[in-house]
Scaffold this motif. Structure first.
Motif, short mmCIF file in Angstrom:
data_model
loop_
_atom_site.label_atom_id
_atom_site.label_comp_id
_atom_site.label_asym_id
_atom_site.label_seq_id
_atom_site.Cartn_x
_atom_site.Cartn_y
_atom_site.Cartn_z
N CYS A 239 -45.40 20.33 10.75
CA CYS A 239 -45.05 19.68 11.87
C CYS A 239 -46.04 20.13 12.92
CB CYS A 239 -43.60 20.82 12.14
SG CYS A 239 -42.02 20.36 11.43
N CYS A 244 -41.26 24.35 15.61
CA CYS A 244 -40.54 23.20 15.69
C CYS A 244 -39.24 23.48 15.27
CB CYS A 244 -41.26 22.23 14.76
SG CYS A 244 -40.44 20.88 14.70
N HIS A 246 -36.87 21.44 14.30
CA HIS A 246 -36.70 20.16 13.51
C HIS A 246 -35.68 19.30 14.02
CE1 HIS A 246 -39.49 22.57 11.24
NE2 HIS A 246 -38.56 23.43 10.69
N CYS A 252 -42.30 15.85 13.80
CA CYS A 252 -41.63 16.63 12.86
C CYS A 252 -41.68 16.38 11.61
CB CYS A 252 -40.32 16.91 13.42
SG CYS A 252 -39.45 18.01 12.30
N ALA A 253 -42.34 17.05 10.52
CA ALA A 253 -42.43 16.59 9.04
C ALA A 253 -41.14 16.66 8.44
CB ALA A 253 -43.50 17.40 8.53
N VAL A 254 -40.14 17.72 9.06
CA VAL A 254 -39.20 17.70 8.21
C VAL A 254 -38.19 16.59 8.80
CG1 VAL A 254 -36.83 19.21 8.46
CG2 VAL A 254 -39.16 20.29 8.38
ZN LIG Z 1 -40.30 20.07 12.78
#
Ligand SMILES: [Zn+2]
Ligand SMILES: Nc1nc2c(ncn2[C@@H]2O[C@H](COP(=O)(O)OP(=O)(O)OP(=O)(O)O)[C@@H](O)[C@H]2O)c(=O)[nH]1
Ligand SMILES: [Mg+2]
Length: 319
Positions: A239, A244, A246, A252-254
């Motif tokens: 992220c 983060c 999320h 945001c990688a999630v």
């Molecule tokens: Zn995130």
């Protein structure tokens, strides 16, 4: 000497052969599982604890249930009280203790969808052993014995009526703990077990039965969550923002993994819910530090909004 039972001003401790009763100084706060040194009548020293299983009292204060535990059995029935969200919370609590969680699913004989539930439980408990048991047909007992055999201390946590005492009796080979049928109306237990005592299992290991926990309140540390949701934590390292949430942050990688179906939506919902609980526990435990974190978060969040508006998402991550 090991404390096998703690009363208010006294403890019962075992040296492996016999049990003795000692008074304990009021400032020592001994709990079941503590290793102690004692003279003929009183406790003189207590060893540093390698793990502590803590639960929140009704008023939110922490209460240490047991110390120096190796395994925390998160016990849940496979009947209709089975609840993945409660299991996840139990695992956070278990990881917070510093011991290794084990999921113990009970009453497999009474559930026709035991396999499906066990699979779901395993998905909600990454890198944790899941043992499917029944004291009626004996399923899973050998697996539990094998876990305990290398002199492990295991505490059983779970709702009232989950079958903790029944497991203890099955493993001990005798009715050491009273058990009671659950109320027929809501299949909830009646809090049959009311005290805690360490029991030495024939074949090796030590068991601690506990009274059913009505509510599983998580503590104020993030470590339990990090261990219980490793896939979220793993994604979070990518992220853009260090803390983060999320939720709606850019980069945001999630959220990305959620969109691509890489991450189960129920898992992140559970993560968010438990994170909120951890934060309120932090606020209770240390209001000043928690508010400071909140302000910090506010700052990062505003930066994030600005970034979003300027569409300048090329800024390197905050780490
Ligand atoms: Zn995130
Ligand atoms: N069919 C079936 N019933 C079980 C099994 N294990 C426990 N039970 C029943 O579930 C009820 C509750 O079991 P307990 O062992 O008293 O539950 P507990 O978790 O110790 O409950 P508390 O002491 O109140 O926290 C009892 O009626 C048990 O007979 C099982 O493997 N199969
Ligand atoms: Mg019981």
């Amino acid at each position: 000497l090991r404390v096998i039972r703690d009363d208010r001003r006294a403890v019962v401790a075992s040296d492996g052969a016999a049990v003795h009763r000692f008074t304990s100084p009021p400032d020592m706060q001994l709990v079941t599982g503590d290793w102690i040194a004692a003279d003929s009548e009183r406790v003189v020293a207590v060893a540093q604890r390698s793990s502590t299983v803590v639960r929140a009292r009704a008023n939110g204060d922490p209460q240490v249930l047991a110390a120096n535990v190796d395994l925390v059995g998160v016990v849940m029935s496979l009947d209709r009280t089975f609840n993945l969200r409660r299991l996840e919370r139990g695992l956070v609590l278990a990881w917070e203790s510093g011991a290794l969680p084990v999921v113990v699913l009970t009453k497999a004989d009474a559930a026709d969808d035991a396999d499906a539930k066990a699979t779901a439980a395993a998905a909600a408990a990454p890198s944790v052993d899941v043992v499917v048991t029944s004291v009626v047909d004996g399923r899973g007992m050998e697996q539990l014995r094998t876990l305990l055999a290398p002199r492990q201390t295991m505490v059983l946590l779970g709702a009232s009526g989950a079958g903790k005492s029944s497991l203890v009796n099955a493993l001990m080979g005798t009715e050491v703990m009273p058990t009671q049928a659950v109320r027929s109306g809501d299949s909830k237990g009646k809090h049959t077990t009311t005290h805690r005592e360490l029991l030495v299992v024939p074949g090796g290991g030590v068991l601690l039965d506990t009274p059913g926990l009505r509510a599983l309140a998580v503590g104020a540390s993030h470590e339990g969550m990090d261990r219980a949701f490793p896939e979220v934590e793993e994604l979070a390292t990518a992220c853009r923002f260090f803390d983060c949430r999320h939720d709606a942050e850019p980069g945001c990688a999630v959220m990305e993994a959620l969109e691509t179906g890489l991450l189960d939506g129920a898992r992140i919902d559970a993560w968010r819910r438990i994170r909120r609980e951890v934060e309120s526990a932090q606020l209770r435990a240390d209001p000043v530090a928690a508010r400071k974190r909140g302000r910090q978060w506010g700052r990062i969040s505003r930066e994030a909004m600005q970034l979003k508006q300027t569409k300048d998402l090329s800024r390197p991550s905050d780490r």
